[in-house]
Design a protein around this motif. Structure first.
Motif, PDB file in Angstrom:
ATOM      1  N   ARG A 156     -39.755  59.986 -71.232  1.00 18.43           N
ATOM      2  CA  ARG A 156     -38.613  59.211 -71.753  1.00 18.43           C
ATOM      3  C   ARG A 156     -39.088  58.165 -72.743  1.00 18.43           C
ATOM      4  NH1 ARG A 156     -35.683  54.634 -70.008  1.00 18.43           N
ATOM      5  NH2 ARG A 156     -36.658  54.597 -67.931  1.00 18.43           N
ATOM      6  N   TYR A 157     -40.177  57.484 -72.450  1.00 15.64           N
ATOM      7  CA  TYR A 157     -40.697  56.488 -73.390  1.00 15.64           C
ATOM      8  C   TYR A 157     -41.118  57.152 -74.706  1.00 15.64           C
ATOM      9  CZ  TYR A 157     -40.873  52.821 -69.797  1.00 15.64           C
ATOM     10  OH  TYR A 157     -40.551  51.880 -68.857  1.00 15.64           O
ATOM     11  N   TRP A 158     -41.732  58.338 -74.605  1.00 16.58           N
ATOM     12  CA  TRP A 158     -42.114  59.071 -75.820  1.00 16.58           C
ATOM     13  C   TRP A 158     -40.870  59.419 -76.641  1.00 16.58           C
ATOM     14  CZ3 TRP A 158     -40.624  64.082 -77.171  1.00 16.58           C
ATOM     15  CH2 TRP A 158     -41.248  64.611 -78.311  1.00 16.58           C
ATOM     16  N   ARG A 159     -39.833  59.882 -75.976  1.00 19.60           N
ATOM     17  CA  ARG A 159     -38.606  60.300 -76.662  1.00 19.60           C
ATOM     18  C   ARG A 159     -37.876  59.113 -77.286  1.00 19.60           C
ATOM     19  NH1 ARG A 159     -36.493  62.317 -72.575  1.00 19.60           N
ATOM     20  NH2 ARG A 159     -35.015  60.662 -72.063  1.00 19.60           N
ATOM     21  N   GLU A 160     -37.817  58.005 -76.571  1.00 17.05           N
ATOM     22  CA  GLU A 160     -37.015  56.870 -77.018  1.00 17.05           C
ATOM     23  C   GLU A 160     -37.777  55.904 -77.918  1.00 17.05           C
ATOM     24  OE1 GLU A 160     -35.510  55.012 -73.505  1.00 17.05           O
ATOM     25  OE2 GLU A 160     -34.153  56.684 -73.008  1.00 17.05           O
ATOM     26  N   HIS A 161     -39.090  55.835 -77.774  1.00 18.57           N
ATOM     27  CA  HIS A 161     -39.864  54.816 -78.486  1.00 18.57           C
ATOM     28  C   HIS A 161     -40.936  55.382 -79.417  1.00 18.57           C
ATOM     29  CE1 HIS A 161     -37.890  51.816 -76.012  1.00 18.57           C
ATOM     30  NE2 HIS A 161     -38.282  52.458 -74.915  1.00 18.57           N
ATOM     31  N   GLY A 162     -41.098  56.698 -79.433  1.00 20.33           N
ATOM     32  CA  GLY A 162     -42.095  57.303 -80.313  1.00 20.33           C
ATOM     33  C   GLY A 162     -43.388  57.644 -79.613  1.00 20.33           C
ATOM     34  N   THR A 163     -43.829  56.776 -78.708  1.00 15.95           N
ATOM     35  CA  THR A 163     -45.001  57.042 -77.869  1.00 15.95           C
ATOM     36  C   THR A 163     -44.770  56.432 -76.496  1.00 15.95           C
ATOM     37  OG1 THR A 163     -46.111  54.997 -78.571  1.00 15.95           O
ATOM     38  CG2 THR A 163     -46.656  57.021 -79.797  1.00 15.95           C
ATOM     39  N   THR A 164     -45.475  56.971 -75.507  1.00 17.62           N
ATOM     40  CA  THR A 164     -45.457  56.353 -74.179  1.00 17.62           C
ATOM     41  C   THR A 164     -45.990  54.928 -74.263  1.00 17.62           C
ATOM     42  OG1 THR A 164     -45.760  58.509 -73.122  1.00 17.62           O
ATOM     43  CG2 THR A 164     -46.304  56.564 -71.819  1.00 17.62           C
ATOM     44  N   LEU A 165     -47.024  54.728 -75.072  1.00 16.78           N
ATOM     45  CA  LEU A 165     -47.604  53.400 -75.244  1.00 16.78           C
ATOM     46  C   LEU A 165     -46.559  52.393 -75.691  1.00 16.78           C
ATOM     47  CD1 LEU A 165     -49.875  51.321 -75.547  1.00 16.78           C
ATOM     48  CD2 LEU A 165     -50.369  52.316 -77.793  1.00 16.78           C
ATOM     49  N   ALA A 166     -45.742  52.755 -76.670  1.00 17.56           N
ATOM     50  CA  ALA A 166     -44.737  51.815 -77.171  1.00 17.56           C
ATOM     51  C   ALA A 166     -43.772  51.406 -76.070  1.00 17.56           C
ATOM     52  CB  ALA A 166     -43.986  52.439 -78.339  1.00 17.56           C
TER      53      ALA A 166
END
Length: 215
Positions: free
Chosen positions: A56-66
């Motif tokens: 979900r973080y990858w999808r919504e923010h570009g990367t899991t890190l973000a």
């Protein structure tokens, strides 16, 4: 595809993961597993929930890190080092790709949402070290990830490239939207094409595609 479409290109920008190596190597599966473990430790959720949150973080923010930086305040440097401690032996040198890249006129750079040190290790394992004029990681964009236009603008400004005289090669279609808006020639590198207005070309054979630019 006509080589005339690339006659104006002075800078060739390549993504790293699943672009400069084939996705069937499953290198990124190792990274995904380490990211899930990191999310479990930071959030306290179980593996299934952490895997969902990672995606979900990858999808919504570009990367899991973000997403982890935004919602959990993590420090990016230690995270990037931890999730990139993987087995690089699954990668093999690709002489044909190396020859095709080295034959490109102008500057050649790598720009990845991973870290620059990680990118350097991938390039060495693929036999591509020394072929690029610069290698940029997410740290060079202030930890802002692709597909954010601000991330591209930061890296391109640091490099000094003119987007209207550059081409971008990427496996993730959403990461080609901003380059297209900036005037770049865009190439989707993936086994399956995803037709979109911001994608000029598709290939499932990067070495062959680059080789045809010389004909």
């Amino acid at each position: 595809m006509s080589s005339e479409h690339f006659a104006h290109v002075e800078t060739w920008v390549f993504d790293l993961d699943n672009t400069l190596y084939p996705p069937e190597t499953a290198l990124f599966d190792q990274i995904n597993a380490l990211m899930t473990a990191y999310v479990m430790r930071v959030t306290g959720v179980d593996r299934a929930q952490a895997d969902d949150l990672r995606h979900r973080y990858w999808r919504e923010h570009g990367t899991t890190l973000a997403g982890l930086m935004l919602h959990h305040g993590i420090e990016p440097e230690a995270y990037l080092e931890e999730v990139h401690e993987i087995d690089f032996s699954v990668l093999v040198p690709d002489a044909a790709l190396g020859d095709a890249i080295s034959a490109l006129p102008g500057r050649r750079i790598v720009y990845t949402n991973g870290s620059a040190p990680y990118a350097a290790r991938v390039l060495r394992a693929r036999g591509l070290a020394g072929l690029f004029d610069a290698v940029y990681g997410v740290e060079n964009a202030g930890y802002r990830p692709k597909p954010l236009r601000a991330a591209f603008e930061t890296v391109f400004a640091a490099d000094g490239l003119d987007p209207t005289r550059a081409a971008m090669f990427e496996d993730d279609p959403r990461n080609l939207a901003a380059p297209h808006e900036m005037g770049m020639r865009t190439v989707h590198v993936a086994p399956v094409a995803e037709p979109a207005g911001h994608i000029h070309h598709h290939t499932d054979d990067l070495a062959g595609f680059l080789g045809r630019l010389r004909s």
